[in-house]
Design a protein around this motif. Sequence first.
Motif, PDB file in Angstrom:
ATOM      1  N   SER A 156     -22.481 -60.077   5.330  1.00  0.00           N
ATOM      2  CA  SER A 156     -22.230 -59.963   3.889  1.00  0.00           C
ATOM      3  C   SER A 156     -20.775 -59.596   3.653  1.00  0.00           C
ATOM      4  CB  SER A 156     -23.147 -58.917   3.241  1.00  0.00           C
ATOM      5  OG  SER A 156     -23.003 -57.651   3.867  1.00  0.00           O
ATOM      6  N   SER A 157     -20.243 -60.074   2.537  1.00  0.00           N
ATOM      7  CA  SER A 157     -18.884 -59.719   2.117  1.00  0.00           C
ATOM      8  C   SER A 157     -18.851 -59.879   0.597  1.00  0.00           C
ATOM      9  CB  SER A 157     -17.849 -60.613   2.801  1.00  0.00           C
ATOM     10  OG  SER A 157     -16.547 -60.107   2.632  1.00  0.00           O
ATOM     11  N   LEU A 158     -19.220 -58.803  -0.101  1.00  0.00           N
ATOM     12  CA  LEU A 158     -19.431 -58.853  -1.546  1.00  0.00           C
ATOM     13  C   LEU A 158     -18.196 -58.392  -2.308  1.00  0.00           C
ATOM     14  CD1 LEU A 158     -23.000 -57.254  -1.548  1.00  0.00           C
ATOM     15  CD2 LEU A 158     -22.416 -59.682  -1.411  1.00  0.00           C
ATOM     16  N   CYS A 159     -17.739 -59.238  -3.224  1.00  0.00           N
ATOM     17  CA  CYS A 159     -16.533 -58.934  -4.018  1.00  0.00           C
ATOM     18  C   CYS A 159     -15.369 -58.564  -3.106  1.00  0.00           C
ATOM     19  CB  CYS A 159     -16.820 -57.813  -5.021  1.00  0.00           C
ATOM     20  SG  CYS A 159     -17.514 -58.411  -6.571  1.00  0.00           S
ATOM     21  N   VAL A 160     -15.090 -59.411  -2.135  1.00  0.00           N
ATOM     22  CA  VAL A 160     -14.038 -59.127  -1.151  1.00  0.00           C
ATOM     23  C   VAL A 160     -12.971 -60.217  -1.115  1.00  0.00           C
ATOM     24  CG1 VAL A 160     -13.521 -58.763   1.301  1.00  0.00           C
ATOM     25  CG2 VAL A 160     -15.570 -57.751   0.303  1.00  0.00           C
ATOM     26  N   ILE A 161     -13.372 -61.465  -0.896  1.00  0.00           N
ATOM     27  CA  ILE A 161     -12.379 -62.497  -0.579  1.00  0.00           C
ATOM     28  C   ILE A 161     -11.406 -62.757  -1.725  1.00  0.00           C
ATOM     29  CG2 ILE A 161     -13.928 -63.579   1.087  1.00  0.00           C
ATOM     30  CD1 ILE A 161     -14.357 -65.848  -0.923  1.00  0.00           C
ATOM     31  N   GLU A 162     -11.793 -62.424  -2.962  1.00  0.00           N
ATOM     32  CA  GLU A 162     -10.887 -62.628  -4.096  1.00  0.00           C
ATOM     33  C   GLU A 162      -9.707 -61.656  -4.088  1.00  0.00           C
ATOM     34  OE1 GLU A 162     -14.271 -60.057  -5.883  1.00  0.00           O
ATOM     35  OE2 GLU A 162     -13.980 -61.541  -4.298  1.00  0.00           O
ATOM     36  N   PRO A 175      -0.658 -65.564   0.038  1.00  0.00           N
ATOM     37  CA  PRO A 175      -1.175 -66.471  -0.996  1.00  0.00           C
ATOM     38  C   PRO A 175      -2.426 -67.239  -0.564  1.00  0.00           C
ATOM     39  CG  PRO A 175       1.207 -66.678  -0.809  1.00  0.00           C
ATOM     40  CD  PRO A 175       0.764 -65.835   0.351  1.00  0.00           C
ATOM     41  N   LYS A 176      -2.648 -67.363   0.744  1.00  0.00           N
ATOM     42  CA  LYS A 176      -3.819 -68.084   1.261  1.00  0.00           C
ATOM     43  C   LYS A 176      -4.886 -67.117   1.782  1.00  0.00           C
ATOM     44  CE  LYS A 176      -2.423 -72.293   0.539  1.00  0.00           C
ATOM     45  NZ  LYS A 176      -3.169 -73.179  -0.404  1.00  0.00           N
ATOM     46  N   GLY A 177      -4.867 -65.889   1.293  1.00  0.00           N
ATOM     47  CA  GLY A 177      -5.796 -64.876   1.791  1.00  0.00           C
ATOM     48  C   GLY A 177      -7.253 -65.246   1.618  1.00  0.00           C
ATOM     49  N   THR A 178      -7.594 -65.807   0.472  1.00  0.00           N
ATOM     50  CA  THR A 178      -8.988 -66.178   0.230  1.00  0.00           C
ATOM     51  C   THR A 178      -9.421 -67.311   1.147  1.00  0.00           C
ATOM     52  OG1 THR A 178      -8.993 -65.448  -2.082  1.00  0.00           O
ATOM     53  CG2 THR A 178     -10.579 -67.153  -1.480  1.00  0.00           C
ATOM     54  N   GLU A 179      -8.593 -68.336   1.261  1.00  0.00           N
ATOM     55  CA  GLU A 179      -8.935 -69.488   2.088  1.00  0.00           C
ATOM     56  C   GLU A 179      -9.078 -69.106   3.563  1.00  0.00           C
ATOM     57  OE1 GLU A 179      -7.228 -70.820  -1.695  1.00  0.00           O
ATOM     58  OE2 GLU A 179      -6.641 -69.331  -0.214  1.00  0.00           O
ATOM     59  N   GLU A 180      -8.176 -68.264   4.051  1.00  0.00           N
ATOM     60  CA  GLU A 180      -8.246 -67.839   5.448  1.00  0.00           C
ATOM     61  C   GLU A 180      -9.459 -66.941   5.690  1.00  0.00           C
ATOM     62  OE1 GLU A 180      -4.507 -66.179   6.685  1.00  0.00           O
ATOM     63  OE2 GLU A 180      -3.373 -67.913   5.922  1.00  0.00           O
ATOM     64  N   SER A 181      -9.822 -66.139   4.694  1.00  0.00           N
ATOM     65  CA  SER A 181     -11.018 -65.291   4.798  1.00  0.00           C
ATOM     66  C   SER A 181     -12.272 -66.154   4.917  1.00  0.00           C
ATOM     67  CB  SER A 181     -11.142 -64.389   3.571  1.00  0.00           C
ATOM     68  OG  SER A 181     -10.025 -63.544   3.442  1.00  0.00           O
ATOM     69  N   ALA A 182     -12.343 -67.192   4.088  1.00  0.00           N
ATOM     70  CA  ALA A 182     -13.507 -68.084   4.110  1.00  0.00           C
ATOM     71  C   ALA A 182     -13.639 -68.762   5.470  1.00  0.00           C
ATOM     72  CB  ALA A 182     -13.386 -69.131   3.004  1.00  0.00           C
ATOM     73  N   SER A 198     -20.000 -62.698  -2.919  1.00  0.00           N
ATOM     74  CA  SER A 198     -19.913 -62.756  -4.379  1.00  0.00           C
ATOM     75  C   SER A 198     -18.445 -62.853  -4.759  1.00  0.00           C
ATOM     76  CB  SER A 198     -20.557 -61.522  -5.023  1.00  0.00           C
ATOM     77  OG  SER A 198     -19.864 -60.349  -4.669  1.00  0.00           O
ATOM     78  N   VAL A 199     -18.162 -63.613  -5.809  1.00  0.00           N
ATOM     79  CA  VAL A 199     -16.784 -63.841  -6.263  1.00  0.00           C
ATOM     80  C   VAL A 199     -16.753 -64.059  -7.769  1.00  0.00           C
ATOM     81  CG1 VAL A 199     -15.868 -64.820  -4.109  1.00  0.00           C
ATOM     82  CG2 VAL A 199     -17.018 -66.305  -5.748  1.00  0.00           C
ATOM     83  N   PRO A 200     -15.592 -63.775  -8.419  1.00  0.00           N
ATOM     84  CA  PRO A 200     -15.455 -64.095  -9.842  1.00  0.00           C
ATOM     85  C   PRO A 200     -15.372 -65.616 -10.029  1.00  0.00           C
ATOM     86  CG  PRO A 200     -13.872 -62.419  -9.154  1.00  0.00           C
ATOM     87  CD  PRO A 200     -14.451 -62.998  -7.911  1.00  0.00           C
ATOM     88  N   ILE A 201     -16.104 -66.125 -11.002  1.00  0.00           N
ATOM     89  CA  ILE A 201     -16.135 -67.557 -11.283  1.00  0.00           C
ATOM     90  C   ILE A 201     -15.619 -67.814 -12.697  1.00  0.00           C
ATOM     91  CG2 ILE A 201     -17.627 -69.570 -11.571  1.00  0.00           C
ATOM     92  CD1 ILE A 201     -17.307 -68.756  -8.668  1.00  0.00           C
ATOM     93  N   ILE A 220     -15.170 -72.799  -4.598  1.00  0.00           N
ATOM     94  CA  ILE A 220     -15.838 -71.884  -3.667  1.00  0.00           C
ATOM     95  C   ILE A 220     -16.769 -72.645  -2.737  1.00  0.00           C
ATOM     96  CG2 ILE A 220     -17.600 -70.066  -3.530  1.00  0.00           C
ATOM     97  CD1 ILE A 220     -14.784 -69.025  -4.018  1.00  0.00           C
ATOM     98  N   LEU A 221     -17.544 -73.559  -3.287  1.00  0.00           N
ATOM     99  CA  LEU A 221     -18.465 -74.339  -2.457  1.00  0.00           C
ATOM    100  C   LEU A 221     -17.705 -75.188  -1.447  1.00  0.00           C
ATOM    101  CD1 LEU A 221     -21.148 -75.472  -5.080  1.00  0.00           C
ATOM    102  CD2 LEU A 221     -21.180 -73.493  -3.553  1.00  0.00           C
ATOM    103  N   SER A 222     -16.543 -75.685  -1.837  1.00  0.00           N
ATOM    104  CA  SER A 222     -15.736 -76.478  -0.902  1.00  0.00           C
ATOM    105  C   SER A 222     -15.158 -75.609   0.211  1.00  0.00           C
ATOM    106  CB  SER A 222     -14.605 -77.198  -1.649  1.00  0.00           C
ATOM    107  OG  SER A 222     -13.603 -76.277  -2.082  1.00  0.00           O
ATOM    108  N   LEU A 223     -14.788 -74.361  -0.112  1.00  0.00           N
ATOM    109  CA  LEU A 223     -14.241 -73.457   0.903  1.00  0.00           C
ATOM    110  C   LEU A 223     -15.264 -73.150   1.984  1.00  0.00           C
ATOM    111  CD1 LEU A 223     -12.173 -70.718  -0.997  1.00  0.00           C
ATOM    112  CD2 LEU A 223     -11.339 -72.687   0.273  1.00  0.00           C
TER     113      LEU A 223
END
Length: 260
Positions: A156-162, A175-182, A198-201, A220-223
């Motif tokens: 689980s990683s809730l409200c994190v990658i954003e 700048p690519k923190g979210t993409e690299e996390s995914a 979970s992420v803000p949409i 998000i689904l693509s990541l």
Amino acid sequence: MQIGPCKSRINIFSSMRVYLYRKTIKIIKYLKHKKTRRQMRTQFWEDFNSYNRLIKPKSLDKRMIIPIIDEKTKMTNIEPVYYFQDNWAFKKIIKSGIEKHVDIGSHHKFVGFLSIIIKTTMVDIRPPSVRLDSINFIYGSILKLPFKNNSLQSVSSLCVIEHIGLGRYGDKLNPKGTEESARELKRVIKIGGSLYISVPIENENKIYFNAHRAFTEEYILSLFSPLMLKSSKYITGKKFVDKKPEESCVGCYHFMNTEK
């Protein structure tokens, strides 16, 4: 192309109107808050004097008061995002029947409660100031998780990658923190394993520096492709719904690694 004086004035006046509107709203909120605080202080001293009358001939020592003036509310105020998402993930993880779980960066209360029921490992760049024997803490970054490929059954990683890469929590700017996390989260999930995020949409990708980012659901689904989306729910205001709303929300996603 030069902007003519009339168009320039229109832009200036438009900006001024927006500025004045926002300033007015801030002043109204400030005055309302100030009035409410004054009423709370008045109520505190009324309660203090009333209590003194109840315990006569004794009286309370004013040197010993600790005024708590903002908790006399008609309802128990609950922050809906963590309330809903933590309950959602907790229920899903428990129902899955797994014996071990790894959490990366989620809220410590969620991890603490979960660890009482399931053997839980907590990964974060900030060690908790208070330790629980039921939690196995590992110092680590979501950008370089200390696990082998396809090695974890439940993550689980809730409200994190954003947040990753904005520096808010002491992490390096990226700048690519979210993409690299995914990519890292996908890398460690075992075939047949589950990932809960979970992420803000919103309707477009945005950066609210340095608080967080927001994303479209499609992005998000693509990541997290090729992980399969098992289920999703959405937090909108004080509601937790199955269908994605038109307005901004927080999406809760359960992915599964079905690759062979």
